[in-house]
Design a protein around this motif. Structure first.
Motif, PDB file in Angstrom:
ATOM      1  N   ARG A 136      -7.890  18.393  17.746  1.00 48.20           N
ATOM      2  CA  ARG A 136      -6.875  19.176  17.039  1.00 48.20           C
ATOM      3  C   ARG A 136      -6.097  20.105  17.968  1.00 48.20           C
ATOM      4  NH1 ARG A 136      -8.775  24.555  15.349  1.00 48.20           N
ATOM      5  NH2 ARG A 136      -7.549  24.575  13.453  1.00 48.20           N
ATOM      6  N   LYS A 169       3.375  24.975  23.830  1.00 48.79           N
ATOM      7  CA  LYS A 169       3.231  26.236  23.112  1.00 48.79           C
ATOM      8  C   LYS A 169       4.388  26.337  22.145  1.00 48.79           C
ATOM      9  CE  LYS A 169       2.524  31.107  24.247  1.00 48.79           C
ATOM     10  NZ  LYS A 169       2.637  32.053  25.377  1.00 48.79           N
ATOM     11  N   VAL A 182       5.351  28.077  17.992  1.00 45.45           N
ATOM     12  CA  VAL A 182       4.935  28.571  16.672  1.00 45.45           C
ATOM     13  C   VAL A 182       6.079  28.467  15.670  1.00 45.45           C
ATOM     14  CG1 VAL A 182       3.089  30.056  17.496  1.00 45.45           C
ATOM     15  CG2 VAL A 182       5.378  31.005  17.295  1.00 45.45           C
ATOM     16  N   TYR A 211       5.184  25.826  10.118  1.00 46.88           N
ATOM     17  CA  TYR A 211       3.757  25.607   9.867  1.00 46.88           C
ATOM     18  C   TYR A 211       3.220  24.480  10.750  1.00 46.88           C
ATOM     19  CZ  TYR A 211       4.752  28.422   5.734  1.00 46.88           C
ATOM     20  OH  TYR A 211       5.135  29.429   4.897  1.00 46.88           O
ATOM     21  N   ASP A 212       1.965  24.619  11.115  1.00 47.92           N
ATOM     22  CA  ASP A 212       1.337  23.707  12.065  1.00 47.92           C
ATOM     23  C   ASP A 212       0.893  22.418  11.371  1.00 47.92           C
ATOM     24  OD1 ASP A 212      -0.100  22.532  14.100  1.00 47.92           O
ATOM     25  OD2 ASP A 212      -1.075  24.381  14.736  1.00 47.92           O
ATOM     26  N   LEU A 213       1.851  21.540  11.083  1.00 47.37           N
ATOM     27  CA  LEU A 213       1.495  20.261  10.448  1.00 47.37           C
ATOM     28  C   LEU A 213       0.611  19.395  11.338  1.00 47.37           C
ATOM     29  CD1 LEU A 213       4.710  19.069   8.560  1.00 47.37           C
ATOM     30  CD2 LEU A 213       2.875  20.569   7.801  1.00 47.37           C
ATOM     31  N   ARG A 262      -1.881  20.121  13.249  1.00 48.77           N
ATOM     32  CA  ARG A 262      -3.306  20.426  13.050  1.00 48.77           C
ATOM     33  C   ARG A 262      -3.773  20.084  11.637  1.00 48.77           C
ATOM     34  NH1 ARG A 262      -2.582  24.059  17.073  1.00 48.77           N
ATOM     35  NH2 ARG A 262      -4.202  24.151  18.650  1.00 48.77           N
ATOM     36  N   LEU A 263      -2.861  20.089  10.687  1.00 55.94           N
ATOM     37  CA  LEU A 263      -3.253  19.745   9.315  1.00 55.94           C
ATOM     38  C   LEU A 263      -3.577  18.254   9.197  1.00 55.94           C
ATOM     39  CD1 LEU A 263      -3.514  20.726   6.366  1.00 55.94           C
ATOM     40  CD2 LEU A 263      -1.103  20.113   6.057  1.00 55.94           C
ATOM     41  N   THR A 282       0.424  35.361  13.429  1.00 55.64           N
ATOM     42  CA  THR A 282       1.551  34.951  14.276  1.00 55.64           C
ATOM     43  C   THR A 282       1.152  33.858  15.273  1.00 55.64           C
ATOM     44  OG1 THR A 282       1.019  36.758  15.793  1.00 55.64           O
ATOM     45  CG2 THR A 282       2.743  37.181  14.176  1.00 55.64           C
ATOM     46  N   VAL A 284      -4.745  30.125  17.858  1.00 59.94           N
ATOM     47  CA  VAL A 284      -5.277  29.085  16.964  1.00 59.94           C
ATOM     48  C   VAL A 284      -6.480  28.340  17.550  1.00 59.94           C
ATOM     49  CG1 VAL A 284      -3.658  27.284  17.722  1.00 59.94           C
ATOM     50  CG2 VAL A 284      -4.606  27.194  15.419  1.00 59.94           C
ATOM     51  N   GLY A 321      -5.559  25.491  10.637  1.00 60.98           N
ATOM     52  CA  GLY A 321      -4.373  25.404  11.484  1.00 60.98           C
ATOM     53  C   GLY A 321      -3.100  25.880  10.809  1.00 60.98           C
ATOM     54  N   VAL A 322      -2.941  25.572   9.525  1.00 60.52           N
ATOM     55  CA  VAL A 322      -1.702  26.014   8.875  1.00 60.52           C
ATOM     56  C   VAL A 322      -1.758  27.489   8.504  1.00 60.52           C
ATOM     57  CG1 VAL A 322      -0.789  23.828   8.041  1.00 60.52           C
ATOM     58  CG2 VAL A 322      -2.418  25.068   6.619  1.00 60.52           C
ATOM     59  N   GLY A 379      -0.689  31.332  12.134  1.00 54.04           N
ATOM     60  CA  GLY A 379       0.745  31.216  12.386  1.00 54.04           C
ATOM     61  C   GLY A 379       1.595  31.210  11.129  1.00 54.04           C
ATOM     62  N   SER A 380       0.974  31.429   9.954  1.00 49.13           N
ATOM     63  CA  SER A 380       1.746  31.340   8.718  1.00 49.13           C
ATOM     64  C   SER A 380       2.401  32.674   8.342  1.00 49.13           C
ATOM     65  CB  SER A 380       0.873  30.831   7.575  1.00 49.13           C
ATOM     66  OG  SER A 380      -0.159  31.751   7.287  1.00 49.13           O
ATOM     67  N   THR A 436       2.373  34.211   4.796  1.00 50.11           N
ATOM     68  CA  THR A 436       3.002  33.529   3.654  1.00 50.11           C
ATOM     69  C   THR A 436       2.030  32.645   2.880  1.00 50.11           C
ATOM     70  OG1 THR A 436       3.686  31.632   4.988  1.00 50.11           O
ATOM     71  CG2 THR A 436       5.262  33.452   4.803  1.00 50.11           C
ATOM     72  N   GLU A 455       5.668  32.306  20.618  1.00 52.50           N
ATOM     73  CA  GLU A 455       4.533  33.113  20.176  1.00 52.50           C
ATOM     74  C   GLU A 455       4.883  34.253  19.226  1.00 52.50           C
ATOM     75  OE1 GLU A 455       2.830  34.476  23.899  1.00 52.50           O
ATOM     76  OE2 GLU A 455       4.320  36.055  24.108  1.00 52.50           O
ATOM     77  N   HIS A 456       6.115  34.682  19.154  1.00 50.91           N
ATOM     78  CA  HIS A 456       6.389  35.836  18.292  1.00 50.91           C
ATOM     79  C   HIS A 456       6.589  35.465  16.833  1.00 50.91           C
ATOM     80  CE1 HIS A 456       7.874  38.184  22.075  1.00 50.91           C
ATOM     81  NE2 HIS A 456       6.574  38.003  22.044  1.00 50.91           N
ATOM     82  N   GLY A 457       6.899  34.212  16.581  1.00 51.90           N
ATOM     83  CA  GLY A 457       7.039  33.761  15.195  1.00 51.90           C
ATOM     84  C   GLY A 457       8.484  33.723  14.732  1.00 51.90           C
TER      85      GLY A 457
END
Ligand SMILES: Cc1cc2nc3c(=O)[nH]c(=O)nc-3n(C[C@H](O)[C@H](O)[C@H](O)COP(=O)(O)OP(=O)(O)OC[C@H]3O[C@@H](n4cnc5c(N)ncnc54)[C@H](O)[C@@H]3O)c2cc1C
Lengths: 373, 504
Positions: A144, A168, A170, A173-175, A177-178, B174, B188, B220-221, B224-225, B228, B442-444
């Motif tokens: 993952r 790297k 962000v 959303y991290d699909l 890893r899902l 974040t 993560v 994972g989701v 970084g969310s 939300t 990394e800051h989002g």
């Protein structure tokens, strides 16, 4: 079925194929060449109420609840390398490429995707979907952590991309890893971008008496694997580095890596527990004379059982669950009473909602996950 | 508690027919209010709603401002859950807030919201030295965890420059990075599980100390969310062994391009150092004025490289990094002689933004990411963009990850300056995306980059993300208006309309 077949044949022009050896008998076997074709098939299946089973190398189809399927969708015609950025250590591949082929290509440029070392026939898509990691995860982390981007044909036929071809990121959303470990419940993995690692200059192994002591004496080994025969520490680095490690471990350095073949039997199981619990479970598994491979420091013990009669697997499962772990069935006889997963996770209702976001009609590997998701 | 506010927002509100929250404000007051319910739950000391009290909450460390309707300071998971349930009852949006060091406006309400501040959930609950894990409250400060595990020879690897101030909950939300995330991975990678309060005010545990959770892996989701998908209350983190040997090098160059080339070359040579950070001359001058560390301020750029591991391997890799740097045009290479010198170099790196904050009236810190092979190219464009807008720009960034942080120093009182800064920001993002990069490393996304999401994702991709969010929060209660642009969920996907006909 005849009119459906005609419609499907038109849609999947030239993509219908003979059934795949080992796959369940279904009305249709389809082998798309690109993700858009797969999505079109899924869209059609969703509209027509057909359930779809995804098939990669077929090496891990024993995992999860049995899937009743009308269509088998195979990935063997989707096996290209789409984009390999050698200098950025990333590669984008299609799901049907076998792990062995991928690793062989990467090795020529001194790189690895750190996917399972011993999985003959397994495909990249299958390994990602099954959430399988290689032995070297002790050092490089699980699968993952290296899926950077995914293209997914969802259960209702959308083509969705998530993540990016960057080490790297962000953004959103991290699909990726899902999707890892989702066992096809969200849809078909159409492509993944993987983060690569450079292969070390030298590789070696040291046999040790006590894997637990070795784990604390070695500095970040690739793996510490104990089997019913022996315990071995796997090392990589410069030749000076691995020599120094061997000395610290007090053992003879054997050059190169030889990975144990997965234990085989009527039941093949994966016990997943907090890393510190491994010795306890290894003792218990060993006491039955079962073949096993324990990943110290990781918390996974793979083992195989010929004859389960005693209820011992159920008892071990309860103990594993009591410490936050699980006993996952990788393969079992068709008539087994042993549930593939055991207790359902606390987040099952959230998971159900997430599945519905990608596969609202539940046609993609329906029911395969815990809780029948 | 101070009173005398207009509290139209405190009335329980009706629901529109489409199931979404109706946020029309009214003026009638009722005896029962969100505020009085919150006070009944937490006591008056931990409920802030006076405009003066709320001033500290109207922004994070970025440039955007917003309004909270109240801020609460729960101390337990159950209190967090109770606050969410109350907010739901009154249909007030909920925004989680850690230390407020975010730079994308993630903790700044996009519309008046209840701020749930997690800083009091600050207990380190368990350290398991053998398993190398720890359970921490969401409000534990990043650096405090590494301090608490130092005596065990362990540390918490993600090390944002703000680590002395930011919370691990904020880091999770974040997916924070830091200089040492090059080899170790961002947040993560280090999160094994979490306890989370959902949008319905329920508490759910995700993940555990055992590897590979069964079913869909939601960790994972959630990471970084940006608050939300749920409010994270407790976190199970992985701890990392301290390395036996460390080599920290400072390499000078006479152009930023040469420094960037050395970074690309190192990665291409198959070396993944613990850190590869680049700083340009303007930034170095600012830092030197702040820390007086005898930095090589005459150089156009410096590369800070750190290699860790066993002595034998570190020495060999350091030689390669040095060779590649010299090939790229390095003018000097200095290795930190001892821990004090090393600490000074890292102090220089990590106080960079603080140094600018002290010198400039205002600053805008960017965060984009590009493939490592494109560093030279994109850095050249970034400088050109700054110049074309007449902006003063300073750079210090996680070069090894391709994560750029151009920082623009300006004076907001100067008419038109903010517009110029924002225009340049967007151009820099576009240049990064054009090179195969992305909006943020990394800051989002927060508020800041929400409307740029369409640069990297198609409507179908954004719609899928919006559906995912709805799976966690059907009513849009949690941090509305963040991450996804308005209308993301409007991609109309109707099976019946598709070719093939015959909807079911
Ligand atoms: C000087 C400076 C240097 C920085 N350096 C770095 C760096 O090197 N790397 C880096 O990645 N970032 C850096 N940052 C940005 C910032 O520190 C990080 O984004 C940090 O992770 C934010 O943590 P926080 O506790 O301040 O969160 P906040 O700013 O309070 O919140 C950030 C986001 O997280 C959400 N959130 C907070 N807590 C929770 C929770 N418990 N549950 C759910 N959601 C929550 C908020 O709603 C918001 O969306 C820097 C900032 C500054 C000012």
């Amino acid at each position: 079925m005849t009119s459906l077949r005609a419609e499907l044949a038109k849609l999947a022009d030239g993509l219908l194929s003979d059934s795949v050896p080992g796959a369940p008998e279904t009305d249709f076997t389809i082998s798309p060449e690109k993700v858009d074709d797969a999505a079109a098939v899924l869209r059609f299946a969703a509209k027509s109420g057909l359930r779809v089973l995804f098939w990669g190398g077929g090496t891990h189809q024993g995992m999860g609840n049995a899937v009743a399927a009308d269509v088998v969708l195979t990935t063997h015609r989707m096996s290209r390398v789409i984009d390999w950025q050698v200098e950025d250590l990333t590669i984008v591949v299609e799901p049907g490429l076998t792990v062995a082929d991928l690793e062989a290509q990467l090795q020529q440029r001194g790189q690895t995707a750190v996917l399972p070392e011993t999985a003959p026939g397994a495909t990249v898509g299958g390994v990602v979907a099954a959430g399988l990691s290689g032995w070297r995860r002790l050092r490089y982390g699980p699968t993952r952590d290296r899926v950077l981007e995914v293209v997914l044909a969802t259960g209702d036929g959308r083509v969705v991309r998530g993540g990016g071809r960057l080490v790297k990121n962000v953004t959103g959303y991290d699909l990726p890893r899902l999707v890892v470990g989702s066992l096809g419940a969200l849809g078909l993995i159409g492509a993944v971008c993987l983060k690569l690692w450079p292969l070390a200059a030298a590789q070696g192994m040291v046999e040790v008496a006590d894997p637990r002591v070795a784990l604390s004496n070695a500095y970040r080994p690739l793996a510490v694997i104990e089997t019913e025969v022996k315990a071995v520490v796997y090392l990589a680095g410069t030749s000076e580095e691995i020599a120094a490690q061997a000395e610290r471990l007090g053992g003879r350095l054997i050059s190169g890596h030889r990975w144990p073949d997965p234990p085989t039997g009527r039941w093949e199981l994966s016990l997943r527990v907090p890393a510190g619990q491994v010795p306890r479970f290894v003792d218990r598994i060993g006491s039955h004379g079962w073949a096993y491979q324990a990943a110290h420091g990781v918390g996974e013990v793979r083992f195989a059982v010929e004859d389960e009669g005693s209820g011992e697997l159920g008892a071990m499962r309860r103990e594993a669950e009591a410490v936050g772990g699980a006993l996952v069935v990788m393969r079992a006889p068709a008539d087994t009473d042993l549930d593939p997963w055991g207790v359902v996770p606390e987040s099952t209702e959230l998971q159900r909602a997430v599945k519905a976001a990608f596969d609202p009609l539940s046609i993609a590997n329906p029911g395969i996950l815990p809780g029948g998701i | 508690m101070l009173s005398g506010l207009s509290r139209g927002w405190l009335r329980p509100r009706g629901r529109k027919e489409d199931g979404r929250l109706s946020r029309a404000s009214g003026s009638a007051t009722r005896p029962m209010s969100l505020e009085s319910d919150l006070i009944a739950t937490l006591g008056p000391e931990r409920v802030h709603s006076h405009p003066l009290e709320l001033l500290v909450y109207d922004k994070d460390a970025g440039v955007t401002r917003g309004k909270a309707i109240a801020a609460v300071l729960p101390e337990t998971t159950q209190e967090v859950a109770a606050c969410v349930r109350l907010a739901r009852k009154y249909q007030a949006p909920v925004v989680a807030r850690g230390a407020g060091t975010g730079l994308a406006g993630g903790a700044v309400p996009a519309e008046p919201a209840l701020l749930v501040v997690l800083t009091r959930l600050n207990d380190i609950l368990e350290i398991d030295a053998e398993a190398r894990t720890a359970w921490v409250g969401a409000g534990v400060l990043n650096l405090d965890l590494s301090r608490a595990t130092e005596h065990l020879g362990l540390h918490y690897a993600p090390d944002p420059s703000s680590q002395a101030a930011c919370t691990i909950g904020g880091n999770v939300a974040t997916n924070a990075g830091g200089p040492h995330c090059l080899a170790e991975g961002t947040t993560v990678v280090h999160i094994l599980g979490m306890e989370m309060v959902t949008a319905t005010g329920d508490v759910v545990m995700i993940g555990s100390k055992a590897p590979d959770p069964s079913g869909l892996d939601l960790r994972g989701v959630v990471v970084g969310s940006e608050g939300t998908l749920g409010i994270v209350t407790k976190i199970l983190v992985k701890l990392t062994e301290n390395p036996p040997a460390i080599r920290t090098m400072l390499v000078t160059f006479d152009s930023i391009q040469a420094a960037a080339a050395a970074v690309s070359g190192t990665i291409a040579a198959g070396i993944v150092p613990a850190a590869l950070e680049v700083m340009d001359q303007p930034m170095m001058i600012a830092v030197e004025g702040f820390i007086h560390g005898d930095l090589p301020v005459d150089a156009a750029a410096v590369l800070l490289a750190e290699l860790v591991g066993l002595e034998a391997g570190v020495a060999a890799e350091a030689d390669v990094v040095e060779r590649i740097a010299i090939e790229a045009g390095a003018t000097s290479v200095k290795v930190a002689a001892d821990e004090a010198e090393r600490a000074l170099l890292w102090k220089a790196r990590k106080s960079a933004f603080g140094a600018v904050a002290q010198a400039a009236p205002d600053y805008y810190l960017h965060d984009t990411v590009v493939p490592r092979t494109k560093l030279v190219d994109v850095m050249t464009q970034i400088y050109a963009i700054g110049e074309s807008h007449g902006l003063e720009m300073l750079n210090v960034f996680h070069a090894g990850d391709g994560n750029l942080h151009p920082l623009v120093a300006y004076d907001a009182r100067e008419p038109g300056s903010e517009q110029r800064v924002r225009a340049a920001a967007e151009e820099m993002v576009r240049a990064s995306v054009a090179a195969g990069g992305s909006l943020t490393g990394e800051h989002g996304i927060g508020l800041e980059k929400r409307d740029l999401m369409g640069l990297v994702f198609d409507p179908v991709d954004l719609d899928a993300q919006a559906r995912l969010r709805e799976a966690f929060d059907a009513d849009g209660l949690l941090n509305p208006g963040k991450v996804l642009p308005t209308g993301a969920r409007c991609y109309d996907y109707d099976l019946g309309e598709l070719p093939g006909g015959g909807a079911q």
